[in-house]
Design a protein around this motif. Structure first.
Motif, PDB file in Angstrom:
ATOM      1  N   GLN A  57       0.696  -1.225  -0.132  1.00  0.00           N
ATOM      2  CA  GLN A  57       0.106  -0.022  -0.034  1.00  0.00           C
ATOM      3  C   GLN A  57       0.819   1.135  -0.033  1.00  0.00           C
ATOM      4  OE1 GLN A  57      -3.262   0.567  -0.108  1.00  0.00           O
ATOM      5  NE2 GLN A  57      -3.347   2.643   0.107  1.00  0.00           N
ATOM      6  N   GLU A  58       2.033   1.290   0.634  1.00  0.00           N
ATOM      7  CA  GLU A  58       2.740   2.592   0.774  1.00  0.00           C
ATOM      8  C   GLU A  58       3.530   2.672  -0.446  1.00  0.00           C
ATOM      9  OE1 GLU A  58       5.070   1.967   4.585  1.00  0.00           O
ATOM     10  OE2 GLU A  58       3.284   2.346   5.690  1.00  0.00           O
ATOM     11  N   ASN A  59       3.917   1.409  -0.924  1.00  0.00           N
ATOM     12  CA  ASN A  59       4.740   1.808  -2.160  1.00  0.00           C
ATOM     13  C   ASN A  59       3.818   2.356  -3.408  1.00  0.00           C
ATOM     14  OD1 ASN A  59       5.542   0.352  -4.865  1.00  0.00           O
ATOM     15  ND2 ASN A  59       7.505  -0.132  -3.664  1.00  0.00           N
ATOM     16  N   TRP A  60       2.526   1.741  -3.399  1.00  0.00           N
ATOM     17  CA  TRP A  60       1.572   2.066  -4.341  1.00  0.00           C
ATOM     18  C   TRP A  60       1.318   3.677  -4.002  1.00  0.00           C
ATOM     19  CZ3 TRP A  60      -3.558   3.497  -4.071  1.00  0.00           C
ATOM     20  CH2 TRP A  60      -4.335   3.791  -5.129  1.00  0.00           C
ATOM     21  N   GLU A  61       1.142   4.018  -2.865  1.00  0.00           N
ATOM     22  CA  GLU A  61       0.981   5.593  -2.763  1.00  0.00           C
ATOM     23  C   GLU A  61       2.125   6.494  -2.968  1.00  0.00           C
ATOM     24  OE1 GLU A  61      -0.304   5.590   1.568  1.00  0.00           O
ATOM     25  OE2 GLU A  61      -2.299   4.525   1.019  1.00  0.00           O
ATOM     26  N   SER A  62       3.363   6.106  -2.821  1.00  0.00           N
ATOM     27  CA  SER A  62       4.375   6.728  -3.101  1.00  0.00           C
ATOM     28  C   SER A  62       4.464   6.947  -4.660  1.00  0.00           C
ATOM     29  CB  SER A  62       5.681   6.083  -2.423  1.00  0.00           C
ATOM     30  OG  SER A  62       6.555   6.624  -2.971  1.00  0.00           O
ATOM     31  N   ARG A  63       4.288   5.949  -5.626  1.00  0.00           N
ATOM     32  CA  ARG A  63       4.136   5.826  -6.836  1.00  0.00           C
ATOM     33  C   ARG A  63       2.969   6.976  -7.347  1.00  0.00           C
ATOM     34  NH1 ARG A  63       3.667   0.295  -7.498  1.00  0.00           N
ATOM     35  NH2 ARG A  63       2.944   0.746  -9.645  1.00  0.00           N
ATOM     36  N   LEU A  64       1.974   6.755  -6.797  1.00  0.00           N
ATOM     37  CA  LEU A  64       0.830   7.483  -7.272  1.00  0.00           C
ATOM     38  C   LEU A  64       1.107   8.778  -6.848  1.00  0.00           C
ATOM     39  CD1 LEU A  64      -2.253   7.700  -8.031  1.00  0.00           C
ATOM     40  CD2 LEU A  64      -2.792   7.444  -5.474  1.00  0.00           C
ATOM     41  N   LEU A  65       1.697   9.350  -6.096  1.00  0.00           N
ATOM     42  CA  LEU A  65       2.242  10.714  -5.417  1.00  0.00           C
ATOM     43  C   LEU A  65       3.399  11.101  -6.667  1.00  0.00           C
ATOM     44  CD1 LEU A  65       2.203  13.082  -3.932  1.00  0.00           C
ATOM     45  CD2 LEU A  65       3.658  11.972  -2.205  1.00  0.00           C
ATOM     46  N   GLY A  66       4.051  10.271  -7.053  1.00  0.00           N
ATOM     47  CA  GLY A  66       5.161  10.501  -7.795  1.00  0.00           C
ATOM     48  C   GLY A  66       4.482  11.095  -8.979  1.00  0.00           C
ATOM     49  N   ARG A  67       3.691  10.389  -9.531  1.00  0.00           N
ATOM     50  CA  ARG A  67       3.045  10.167 -11.027  1.00  0.00           C
ATOM     51  C   ARG A  67       2.212  11.665 -10.839  1.00  0.00           C
ATOM     52  NH1 ARG A  67       2.920  10.709 -16.088  1.00  0.00           N
ATOM     53  NH2 ARG A  67       1.188  10.573 -17.076  1.00  0.00           N
ATOM     54  N   LEU A  68       1.425  11.989  -9.914  1.00  0.00           N
ATOM     55  CA  LEU A  68       0.642  13.070  -9.691  1.00  0.00           C
ATOM     56  C   LEU A  68       1.463  14.253  -9.757  1.00  0.00           C
ATOM     57  CD1 LEU A  68      -1.870  12.084  -7.322  1.00  0.00           C
ATOM     58  CD2 LEU A  68      -2.241  12.725  -9.694  1.00  0.00           C
ATOM     59  N   LEU A  69       2.922  14.258  -8.910  1.00  0.00           N
ATOM     60  CA  LEU A  69       3.535  15.637  -9.111  1.00  0.00           C
ATOM     61  C   LEU A  69       4.254  15.657 -10.485  1.00  0.00           C
ATOM     62  CD1 LEU A  69       5.228  15.140  -5.425  1.00  0.00           C
ATOM     63  CD2 LEU A  69       3.350  16.782  -6.291  1.00  0.00           C
ATOM     64  N   ALA A  70       4.462  14.465 -11.141  1.00  0.00           N
ATOM     65  CA  ALA A  70       5.157  14.729 -12.400  1.00  0.00           C
ATOM     66  C   ALA A  70       4.501  15.433 -13.508  1.00  0.00           C
ATOM     67  CB  ALA A  70       5.450  13.324 -12.963  1.00  0.00           C
ATOM     68  N   VAL A  71       3.132  15.406 -13.461  1.00  0.00           N
ATOM     69  CA  VAL A  71       2.311  16.453 -14.287  1.00  0.00           C
ATOM     70  C   VAL A  71       1.318  17.205 -13.659  1.00  0.00           C
ATOM     71  CG1 VAL A  71       1.868  14.070 -15.548  1.00  0.00           C
ATOM     72  CG2 VAL A  71       0.286  14.497 -13.911  1.00  0.00           C
ATOM     73  N   ARG A  72       1.912  17.895 -12.520  1.00  0.00           N
ATOM     74  CA  ARG A  72       1.385  19.137 -11.714  1.00  0.00           C
ATOM     75  C   ARG A  72       1.598  20.153 -12.774  1.00  0.00           C
ATOM     76  NH1 ARG A  72       3.365  20.390  -6.104  1.00  0.00           N
ATOM     77  NH2 ARG A  72       5.255  20.724  -7.294  1.00  0.00           N
ATOM     78  N   ARG A  73       0.758  21.209 -12.834  1.00  0.00           N
ATOM     79  CA  ARG A  73       0.638  22.321 -13.398  1.00  0.00           C
ATOM     80  C   ARG A  73      -0.033  23.441 -12.515  1.00  0.00           C
ATOM     81  NH1 ARG A  73      -1.221  20.680 -19.447  1.00  0.00           N
ATOM     82  NH2 ARG A  73       0.489  19.172 -19.726  1.00  0.00           N
ATOM     83  N   TYR A  74       0.524  24.631 -12.555  1.00  0.00           N
ATOM     84  CA  TYR A  74      -0.262  25.653 -11.971  1.00  0.00           C
ATOM     85  C   TYR A  74      -0.750  26.607 -12.666  1.00  0.00           C
ATOM     86  CZ  TYR A  74      -1.007  28.435  -7.392  1.00  0.00           C
ATOM     87  OH  TYR A  74      -1.450  28.752  -6.338  1.00  0.00           O
ATOM     88  N   PRO A  75      -2.150  27.035 -12.838  1.00  0.00           N
ATOM     89  CA  PRO A  75      -2.676  27.956 -13.796  1.00  0.00           C
ATOM     90  C   PRO A  75      -2.100  29.189 -13.782  1.00  0.00           C
ATOM     91  CG  PRO A  75      -4.383  26.667 -12.715  1.00  0.00           C
ATOM     92  CD  PRO A  75      -3.146  26.369 -11.900  1.00  0.00           C
ATOM     93  N   PRO A  76      -1.384  29.693 -14.816  1.00  0.00           N
ATOM     94  CA  PRO A  76      -0.767  31.095 -14.841  1.00  0.00           C
ATOM     95  C   PRO A  76      -1.775  32.219 -14.246  1.00  0.00           C
ATOM     96  CG  PRO A  76      -0.109  29.641 -16.762  1.00  0.00           C
ATOM     97  CD  PRO A  76      -1.284  29.065 -16.251  1.00  0.00           C
ATOM     98  N   GLU A  77      -3.175  32.168 -14.568  1.00  0.00           N
ATOM     99  CA  GLU A  77      -3.826  33.233 -14.152  1.00  0.00           C
ATOM    100  C   GLU A  77      -4.120  33.140 -12.787  1.00  0.00           C
ATOM    101  OE1 GLU A  77      -6.476  29.707 -16.401  1.00  0.00           O
ATOM    102  OE2 GLU A  77      -4.445  30.571 -16.654  1.00  0.00           O
ATOM    103  N   ALA A  78      -4.147  31.973 -12.079  1.00  0.00           N
ATOM    104  CA  ALA A  78      -4.320  31.786 -10.684  1.00  0.00           C
ATOM    105  C   ALA A  78      -3.149  32.112 -10.057  1.00  0.00           C
ATOM    106  CB  ALA A  78      -4.628  30.195 -10.251  1.00  0.00           C
ATOM    107  N   ALA A  79      -1.979  31.826 -10.821  1.00  0.00           N
ATOM    108  CA  ALA A  79      -0.770  32.452  -9.874  1.00  0.00           C
ATOM    109  C   ALA A  79      -0.734  33.818  -9.930  1.00  0.00           C
ATOM    110  CB  ALA A  79       0.530  31.850 -10.571  1.00  0.00           C
ATOM    111  N   ALA A  80      -0.980  34.488 -11.039  1.00  0.00           N
ATOM    112  CA  ALA A  80      -1.107  35.976 -11.353  1.00  0.00           C
ATOM    113  C   ALA A  80      -1.819  36.686 -10.205  1.00  0.00           C
ATOM    114  CB  ALA A  80      -1.418  36.397 -12.427  1.00  0.00           C
ATOM    115  N   ARG A  81      -3.036  36.060  -9.743  1.00  0.00           N
ATOM    116  CA  ARG A  81      -4.127  36.480  -8.797  1.00  0.00           C
ATOM    117  C   ARG A  81      -3.736  36.020  -7.383  1.00  0.00           C
ATOM    118  NH1 ARG A  81      -7.865  35.218 -13.402  1.00  0.00           N
ATOM    119  NH2 ARG A  81      -8.168  37.066 -14.523  1.00  0.00           N
ATOM    120  N   ASP A  82      -2.585  35.377  -7.200  1.00  0.00           N
ATOM    121  CA  ASP A  82      -2.281  34.769  -5.960  1.00  0.00           C
ATOM    122  C   ASP A  82      -3.418  33.912  -5.493  1.00  0.00           C
ATOM    123  OD1 ASP A  82      -0.575  34.599  -3.858  1.00  0.00           O
ATOM    124  OD2 ASP A  82      -1.320  36.114  -2.652  1.00  0.00           O
TER     125      ASP A  82
END
Length: 102
Positions: free
Chosen positions: A6-31
């Motif tokens: 379970q812990e191994n899977w959760e770690s791999r899941l988190l890694g995959r999610l972090l690999a494709v994370r994006r922060y919308p520029p318009e959200a960043a510009a508006r804090d």
């Protein structure tokens, strides 16, 4: 399923999610920051079958990106065992993470 599996899977899941994370520029510009809770069903092969917003981040642009984030990450690491898994994933949008690719 063992605790280690379970812990191994959760770690791999988190890694995959972090690999494709994006922060919308318009959200960043508006804090705009927040946490969107997304309920996701993952098939035995790792495909995202369903994703829905459970709790809003407080900003529509972040909520939209949270759902896109989950879909973009598909396929996810297959869950241990041979059955689909449904879980709620808190997706964090924090301005300090906007420039951090991991």
């Amino acid at each position: 399923m063992s605790q280690a599996a379970q812990e191994n899977w959760e770690s791999r899941l988190l890694g995959r999610l972090l690999a494709v994370r994006r922060y919308p520029p318009e959200a960043a510009a508006r804090d705009q920051q927040g946490i969107a809770d997304v309920r996701v069903t993952i098939a035995a092969d790792g495909q995202v079958v369903r994703a829905s917003l459970v709790k809003s981040s407080g900003y529509p642009v972040l909520d939209t990106e949270a759902l896109a984030w989950i879909r973009r990450a598909s396929p996810l690491p297959p869950p241990p065992g041979a059955a689909p898994v449904t879980l709620v994933v808190p997706l964090r949008f924090h301005i300090d993470d906007a420039d951090d690719p991991a």
